[in-house]
Enzyme design. Structure first.
Site, PDB file in Angstrom:
ATOM      1  N   ILE A 179      55.693  61.366  53.313  1.00  0.00           N
ATOM      2  CA  ILE A 179      57.171  59.927  54.097  1.00  0.00           C
ATOM      3  C   ILE A 179      55.818  58.733  54.969  1.00  0.00           C
ATOM      4  CG2 ILE A 179      56.447  60.773  56.331  1.00  0.00           C
ATOM      5  CD1 ILE A 179      59.604  60.082  56.943  1.00  0.00           C
TER       6      ILE A 179
ATOM      7  N   SER B 134      49.045  68.589  61.213  1.00  0.00           N
ATOM      8  CA  SER B 134      49.681  68.464  61.840  1.00  0.00           C
ATOM      9  C   SER B 134      51.060  68.954  61.734  1.00  0.00           C
ATOM     10  CB  SER B 134      50.115  66.514  62.014  1.00  0.00           C
ATOM     11  OG  SER B 134      50.605  66.729  60.580  1.00  0.00           O
TER      12      SER B 134
ATOM     13  N   HIS C 139      51.161  73.396  53.434  1.00  0.00           N
ATOM     14  CA  HIS C 139      51.303  72.867  52.694  1.00  0.00           C
ATOM     15  C   HIS C 139      49.649  72.110  51.539  1.00  0.00           C
ATOM     16  CE1 HIS C 139      51.317  70.490  55.964  1.00  0.00           C
ATOM     17  NE2 HIS C 139      50.556  69.633  56.068  1.00  0.00           N
ATOM     18  N   LEU C 140      50.448  72.112  50.472  1.00  0.00           N
ATOM     19  CA  LEU C 140      49.494  71.038  49.413  1.00  0.00           C
ATOM     20  C   LEU C 140      49.744  70.086  49.861  1.00  0.00           C
ATOM     21  CD1 LEU C 140      46.632  73.212  48.320  1.00  0.00           C
ATOM     22  CD2 LEU C 140      48.257  72.931  46.085  1.00  0.00           C
ATOM     23  N   HIS C 141      48.987  68.838  49.820  1.00  0.00           N
ATOM     24  CA  HIS C 141      48.523  67.353  49.101  1.00  0.00           C
ATOM     25  C   HIS C 141      48.498  67.504  48.111  1.00  0.00           C
ATOM     26  CE1 HIS C 141      49.328  66.506  53.604  1.00  0.00           C
ATOM     27  NE2 HIS C 141      48.556  67.534  54.043  1.00  0.00           N
TER      28      HIS C 141
HETATM   29  P1  AMP Z   1      49.212  67.531  57.831  1.00  0.00           P
HETATM   30  O1  AMP Z   1      48.559  66.397  58.422  1.00  0.00           O
HETATM   31  O2  AMP Z   1      48.405  68.533  56.648  1.00  0.00           O
HETATM   32  O3  AMP Z   1      49.656  68.711  58.286  1.00  0.00           O
HETATM   33  O4  AMP Z   1      49.888  66.953  56.870  1.00  0.00           O
HETATM   34  C1  AMP Z   1      52.158  66.307  57.100  1.00  0.00           C
HETATM   35  C2  AMP Z   1      51.998  65.176  55.880  1.00  0.00           C
HETATM   36  O5  AMP Z   1      53.338  66.047  56.176  1.00  0.00           O
HETATM   37  C3  AMP Z   1      51.756  64.513  56.489  1.00  0.00           C
HETATM   38  O6  AMP Z   1      50.963  63.895  56.031  1.00  0.00           O
HETATM   39  C4  AMP Z   1      53.105  63.338  56.959  1.00  0.00           C
HETATM   40  O7  AMP Z   1      53.066  62.567  56.644  1.00  0.00           O
HETATM   41  C5  AMP Z   1      53.803  64.323  56.043  1.00  0.00           C
HETATM   42  N1  AMP Z   1      55.071  63.891  56.381  1.00  0.00           N
HETATM   43  C6  AMP Z   1      55.548  64.488  57.930  1.00  0.00           C
HETATM   44  N2  AMP Z   1      57.192  64.650  57.860  1.00  0.00           N
HETATM   45  C7  AMP Z   1      57.353  64.652  57.137  1.00  0.00           C
HETATM   46  C8  AMP Z   1      58.723  64.113  56.025  1.00  0.00           C
HETATM   47  N3  AMP Z   1      59.510  64.356  56.799  1.00  0.00           N
HETATM   48  N4  AMP Z   1      59.064  64.365  54.984  1.00  0.00           N
HETATM   49  C9  AMP Z   1      57.894  64.180  54.559  1.00  0.00           C
HETATM   50  N5  AMP Z   1      56.694  64.502  54.724  1.00  0.00           N
HETATM   51  C10 AMP Z   1      56.300  64.138  56.422  1.00  0.00           C
END
Ligand code: AMP
Length: 111
Positions: free
Chosen positions: A30, A92, A97-99
């Site tokens: 997002i 966060s 999850h994998l980016h």
């Molecule tokens: P991390 O900081 O590695 O835990 O990555 C969490 C990711 O989830 C961040 O890049 C956020 O931008 C993304 N994120 C949070 N809420 C959503 C959502 N509703 N849809 C898509 N991505 C999200």
């Protein structure tokens, strides 16, 4: 379970879903940090990388296979995979999850 990514995987919260199979989903971040920024998420609720067990070996391999397939689909020859474990590392959302990031150059070391 009251978990954002579990809810997205169950389609209770809308997302830009681009892949689904029996084990995983993938959707666009997002707040994209690159032209392509996709999150690859197991359907199984695992809080963080440190909680993985040997039983999750095949699942981990599967997440990487999905990432590779999506990189091809997105026409990315160069890409970066990121997995943040713990708040100090930038995690966060407390569901593994994998980016998959691509479409621009990345610097090293990461911030
Ligand atoms: P991390 O900081 O590695 O835990 O990555 C969490 C990711 O989830 C961040 O890049 C956020 O931008 C993304 N994120 C949070 N809420 C959503 C959502 N509703 N849809 C898509 N991505 C999200």
């Amino acid at each position: 379970m009251n978990c954002l990514f579990c809810k997205i995987a169950r389609r209770e919260i809308p997302s830009e879903l681009i892949h689904e199979d029996t084990e995983a989903v993938a959707f666009r971040d997002i707040h994209p940090q690159a032209p392509t920024h996709i999150l690859i998420v197991p359907k199984k609720h695992i809080e963080k990388h440190a909680d993985l067990s040997t039983q999750d070996k095949a699942l981990l391999g599967h997440l990487h296979e999905v990432a590779r397939t999506l990189a091809v689909r997105e026409k990315l020859s160069d890409y970066r995979l990121v997995l943040n474990n713990g708040a100090g590392a930038g995690q966060s959302v407390w569901h593994l999850h994998l980016h998959l990031l691509g479409g621009r150059n990345f610097s090293w070391p990461p911030g």
